[in-house]
Design an enzyme around this catalytic site. Structure first.
Site, mmCIF file in Angstrom:
data_model
loop_
_atom_site.group_PDB
_atom_site.id
_atom_site.type_symbol
_atom_site.label_atom_id
_atom_site.label_comp_id
_atom_site.label_asym_id
_atom_site.label_seq_id
_atom_site.Cartn_x
_atom_site.Cartn_y
_atom_site.Cartn_z
ATOM 1 N N HIS A 355 9.552 -9.341 -3.381
ATOM 2 C CA HIS A 355 8.258 -9.094 -2.732
ATOM 3 C C HIS A 355 7.176 -10.094 -3.099
ATOM 4 C CE1 HIS A 355 9.206 -5.029 -1.129
ATOM 5 N NE2 HIS A 355 10.020 -4.996 -2.168
ATOM 6 N N LYS A 542 -7.439 -4.060 0.964
ATOM 7 C CA LYS A 542 -6.201 -4.414 0.266
ATOM 8 C C LYS A 542 -6.541 -4.625 -1.201
ATOM 9 C CE LYS A 542 -5.813 -7.919 3.209
ATOM 10 N NZ LYS A 542 -4.447 -7.742 3.667
ATOM 11 N N ARG A 543 -5.524 -4.782 -2.055
ATOM 12 C CA ARG A 543 -5.826 -5.050 -3.460
ATOM 13 C C ARG A 543 -6.688 -6.295 -3.584
ATOM 14 N NH1 ARG A 543 -3.397 -1.850 -7.655
ATOM 15 N NH2 ARG A 543 -4.308 -3.366 -9.082
ATOM 16 N N LYS A 548 -5.692 -13.370 -1.888
ATOM 17 C CA LYS A 548 -6.043 -12.654 -0.658
ATOM 18 C C LYS A 548 -7.421 -13.075 -0.136
ATOM 19 C CE LYS A 548 -3.270 -8.621 -2.037
ATOM 20 N NZ LYS A 548 -2.206 -8.364 -1.039
ATOM 21 N N THR A 650 1.178 -5.539 5.048
ATOM 22 C CA THR A 650 1.553 -4.450 5.945
ATOM 23 C C THR A 650 0.319 -3.826 6.594
ATOM 24 O OG1 THR A 650 1.768 -3.141 3.912
ATOM 25 C CG2 THR A 650 3.808 -3.765 5.030
ATOM 26 N N LYS A 654 -0.676 -2.200 10.476
ATOM 27 C CA LYS A 654 -1.366 -0.922 10.723
ATOM 28 C C LYS A 654 -2.583 -1.145 11.624
ATOM 29 C CE LYS A 654 0.206 0.424 6.187
ATOM 30 N NZ LYS A 654 -0.079 0.335 4.753
HETATM 31 C C1 26V Z 1 4.267 -6.523 -9.850
HETATM 32 C C2 26V Z 1 3.975 -6.086 -11.113
HETATM 33 C C3 26V Z 1 4.011 -7.049 -12.189
HETATM 34 C C4 26V Z 1 3.825 -6.511 -13.539
HETATM 35 C C5 26V Z 1 3.522 -5.119 -13.757
HETATM 36 C C6 26V Z 1 3.327 -4.208 -12.625
HETATM 37 C C7 26V Z 1 3.658 -4.740 -11.305
HETATM 38 C C8 26V Z 1 3.651 -3.887 -10.233
HETATM 39 C C9 26V Z 1 3.950 -4.332 -8.978
HETATM 40 C C10 26V Z 1 4.240 -5.657 -8.789
HETATM 41 C C11 26V Z 1 4.607 -6.057 -7.423
HETATM 42 C C12 26V Z 1 3.919 -7.216 -6.903
HETATM 43 C C13 26V Z 1 4.559 -7.573 -5.638
HETATM 44 C C14 26V Z 1 3.980 -6.892 -4.434
HETATM 45 O O1 26V Z 1 3.345 -5.872 -4.454
HETATM 46 N N1 26V Z 1 4.230 -7.504 -3.318
HETATM 47 C C15 26V Z 1 3.725 -7.070 -2.029
HETATM 48 O O2 26V Z 1 4.792 -6.400 -1.362
HETATM 49 C C16 26V Z 1 4.418 -5.968 -0.074
HETATM 50 C C17 26V Z 1 5.577 -5.196 0.482
HETATM 51 O O3 26V Z 1 6.666 -6.049 0.668
HETATM 52 C C18 26V Z 1 4.036 -7.141 0.793
HETATM 53 O O4 26V Z 1 3.613 -6.669 2.049
HETATM 54 C C19 26V Z 1 2.914 -7.940 0.148
HETATM 55 O O5 26V Z 1 2.655 -9.091 0.893
HETATM 56 C C20 26V Z 1 3.303 -8.307 -1.271
HETATM 57 O O6 26V Z 1 2.222 -8.917 -1.938
#
Ligand code: 26V
Length: 809
Positions: A355, A542-543, A548, A650, A654
């Protein structure tokens, strides 16, 4: 089950009496909500049981979606919708003088995720059940979800999200399905009768107790399960020695330490921290999840060597990637399979989705920490890696290549590499993202395993994001093209025939207008700010993350503001800019950006010379339930990440589904949206992929060049640090430094001019009412392809090889 209004009324009153010994007049909204929720759960219990029975009886292949995050939001409304009893319940309750919408507002969001990744998992569960696919979720039942955000004096303040305070009507605790997860200790090998086995001793045992939530399919009998695990002590809560000495806090230390495993969701999705507790969380739910799959598998009388014929395990990002080694451990140590057989089964079972390509978010764990916490798992990873490195060596005869691809190197265990080597499918989440994975980030691996790499563009459930969030629009669509789009969302394309139809355009506009008015009322109640409902609602939710580029949005607003100050008669369509964003608690630059948005909002909203033309509103505590309110009223959807950085996005989908026009870079799934609607129905700006990659490769970007040559940028940047935004000079000095002294990692200054022009184009397009409305309709019409039903059908057919099973009642 044949539900009627009268039956629901009776059942409801009975339930209220059973639960609380109350009648309606003396009851509280919370009690009424719990009563309705319990009733709904009761109504699905037969389907739930029958679904499980049928899966066991028919021995069908089942998929398990392993994810650290499930950002579910509220369930009452979506459960009623999927059961097809929303209207019936609304009427029944109305007879009892209860307003269903008010009860829906009582429910706490299940905010067990950070953002896109967790919400995707939730959309997928909804689609899996709605498509009658045997598939379940597996994750952690956090006591606290993503923090609640308060804005105090313009700053983000985090409050713990105690989402279970009022109980949770949807879950069932299954004590009898608990599993034991082992941490630490020592592992020794024992040779007995010529067979090597491994003895794990002196470990810490933790009890994993599952809580099951039904995942109800739309208009069918399928009820799958989301199983979330809670950590508990195995036998004794107290250390009796300490307890008898009167050392009470020491006596409960162990209990707290164990329970902390499932206590709280990590709120930082921007960088990995290498925290022991996080790795504990990962192994905790993965081990418990795989144990429970194996247990059920064996109970059904199936031979273990056919495991991969009946089970698919999907890992959502690398967070659950210890699953590779845990499945190997169980197959070898507990089921006595050979390494070779276990490896074949494991790789055939597991599939992995990536992701993100942001290097700071790619997971790796220091060897020492890993080995100490998970000694047997580490041994298995070492052996996986030894065999894999041999293959790489054999193929390339190049030690540098071996080093680059090694799962264990530079003192770390690299989880993405483990996930790739240990699975049969690796997918990205949008066309561009997958292309970058294959050709840039993971090109080593895609050359080695070309057959593993594939794309699955993300999707969203149109049930929550259109039918539930925007019932008026849904009704109009059904009135216009019939109801087939509900189960075949691609059929939304039939709306194209009406895109120029004036009556239809007016109806679409009327619905949007109504949504805008409703939201304006919400804003007035909550913030005391009056929104011009005839203004363009321009929304970025969004975050908060530098890539972003919320800052680019702010720069456009400031530029517009300065232009209005110079020319009171500047002819623009009034705009209201909405932001919603949570910043990771330790991400200081993101927090500074929130303060910046609020400072700009304050400046503009209190300036009577401009505030009839522009306003800025920062919406506190952006969440799933708030998204459902704001997305249906957007005119303009801001999707402005630096090209190559947003894997998919995403919210872009929406918004289009609710009839907004997107202003976007050609990043993530914006590319597919652009492909679908064409140049005329989206406003694209900014650098393309190759330009970004070239800047990054050649390191020849210079943000000062843009600062010095564009007086608008100079003014905006200077004003950040001279107190003119009504705050201390130093307040935004980090953002200033980031963009200039540190050379603007995400090319905000480079894309600024093009972005301003793109907004000029939006303003012009909006003036042509018929054309604008046609664009909105065209976006809705093309949004069906982004239903997660389509995405899940592809996962099911191409990765999981699961069949549809119709559940009979
Ligand atoms: C990463 C980490 C890193 C360390 C600790 C906690 C934590 C929690 C979540 C993440 C995930 C980061 C990746 C992420 O959220 N990607 C997003 O995924 C979406 C669904 O595929 C996508 O639409 C977004 O573009 C993408 O940024």
């Amino acid at each position: 089950m044949n539900l009627t209004k009268d039956r629901i009324k009776n059942d409801f009153k009975k339930k209220l009496m059973n639960l609380y010994s109350e009648d309606i007049t003396e009851s509280s909204k919370l009690h009424l909500y719990v009563t309705l929720g319990s009733l709904v759960r009761e109504y699905v219990s037969e389907k739930w049981m029958k679904t499980n029975e049928q899966y066991s009886k028919n021995q069908v292949k089942q998929v398990y979606y392993f994810s650290m995050e499930f950002l579910i939001g509220r369930l009452l409304g979506s459960n009623l919708l999927n059961l097809g009893i929303t209207d019936l319940c609304r009427e029944a309750l109305s007879d009892l003088e209860i307003d269903l919408s008010e009860l829906e507002e009582v429910e706490s969001d299940a905010g067990l995720g950070n953002g896109g990744l967790g919400r995707l998992a939730a959309c997928f569960l909804d689609s899996i059940s709605s498509l009658e696919i045997p598939g379940h979720g597996c994750g952690i039942r956090y006591d606290y979800g993503l923090f609640e955000q308060k804005i105090i004096n313009g700053y983000q303040v985090e409050i713990p999200d105690n989402w279970l305070r009022q109980g949770n009507v949807w879950e069932i605790r299954k004590e009898n399905k608990a599993a034991i997860v082992k941490f630490g200790g020592t592992v020794t090998s024992v040779l007995e009768d010529g067979k090597l086995s491994f003895k794990h001793e002196n470990y810490e045992a933790v009890l994993a107790v599952p809580y099951d939530t039904p995942i109800i399919g739309y208009n069918n009998n399928t009820v799958n399960t989301l199983r979330l695990w809670n950590a508990q002590t195995v036998d004794k809560d107290f250390d009796l020695d300490s307890f008898s000495k009167g050392e009470y806090s020491k006596a409960v230390e162990h209990k707290y330490s164990v329970e902390s495993i499932s206590q709280v969701l990590y709120p930082d999705d921007t960088r990995i921290e290498g925290k022991l507790l996080r790795l504990k969380q990962q192994y905790f739910f993965v081990s418990a999840g795989i144990q429970s799959i194996i247990r059920r598998f064996k109970k059904n009388g199936l031979p273990i060597n056919l495991f991969d014929h009946y089970i698919a395990i999907h890992i959502n990002d690398t967070h659950p990637s210890v699953a590779v080694a845990e499945l190997m451990r169980i197959l070898i140590d507990e089921e006595n399979l050979s390494w070779e057989d276990a490896w074949k089964i494991t790789t055939n079972t597991i599939a992995y989705t990536n992701h993100t390509i942001l290097s700071e978010a790619l997971e790796k764990w220091p060897i020492d920490l890993f080995k100490k916490l998970l000694p047997r798992i580490f041994m298995i990873i070492e052996e996986i890696n030894r065999r894999f490195c041999d293959e790489v060596r054999e193929k390339y005869k190049d030690e540098r290549q071996v080093h680059n691809m090694s799962i264990i190197s530079d003192g770390n265990v690299k989880m993405a590499y483990l996930a790739i080597v240990g699975s049969h499918s690796v997918n990205g989440v949008a066309k561009l993202h997958t292309e970058i994975l294959k050709n840039e980030e993971l090109s080593n691996f895609s050359n080695f395993y070309p057959f593993k790499f594939n794309n699955k563009t993300n999707g969203i459930t149109h049930r929550r994001w259109l039918m539930k969030a925007n019932p008026a629009l849904s009704e109009l669509i059904t009135k216009t093209i019939g109801e087939s789009w509900i189960t075949k969302p691609d059929n939304l394309i039939n709306l194209l025939a009406f895109s120029k139809n004036e009556d239809f355009q007016n109806s679409i506009h009327g619905i949007k207008q109504n949504n805008k008015v409703l939201f304006a009322n919400y804003v007035k109640d909550k913030y005391g700010i009056i929104v011009n409902t005839n203004s363009i609602y321009d929304i970025q939710v969004k975050r908060l993350h530098s890539y972003k580029r919320q800052v680019l949005n702010v720069f456009h607003i400031l530029d517009l503001y300065y232009r209005l100050k110079e020319n009171r008669n500047l002819d623009i369509i009034p705009r209201t800019f909405f932001f919603g964003a949570k910043a990771a608690p330790s991400y200081y630059l993101a927090k500074e950006t929130i303060k910046l948005i609020n400072a700009v909002a304050n400046k503009i909203n209190t300036d009577n010379s401009v505030n009839d033309k522009i306003k800025v509103i920062f919406l506190e505590n952006y969440s799933v339930s708030l998204a459902e309110k704001i997305i249906p009223c957007a005119d303009v959807s801001e999707q402005i990440s630096t090209t190559t950085k947003e894997a998919s996005g995403t919210s872009n989908m929406k918004f289009m589904m609710n009839g907004s026009v997107t202003i976007a870079t050609l990043d993530g799934a914006n590319v597919e949206i652009h492909d679908a609607v064409g140049d005329d129905n989206i406003v694209i700006f900014g650098m393309k992929k190759d330009e970004v990659l070239n800047y990054e490769k050649n390191k020849n970007y210079n943000s000062y060049k843009f600062y010095n040559s564009d007086p608008r940028l100079k003014k905006i940047l200077d004003n950040l640090i001279n107190g003119s935004l009504g705050v201390a000079n130093s307040e935004f000095s980090n953002i200033h430094k980031y963009l200039l002294a540190n050379n603007d990692e995400y090319f905000v200054l480079k894309d600024f001019d093009d972005y301003i022009k793109a907004h000029g184009k939006i303003d012009q397009l909006y003036r042509n009412t018929a054309k604008w409305r046609e664009m909105c309709i065209c976006n809705i019409a093309h949004s069906g392809i982004f239903s997660s039903d389509n995405t899940i059908q592809q996962y099911s057919k191409e990765i999981w090889k699961t069949d549809r099973i119709h559940v009979d009642i």
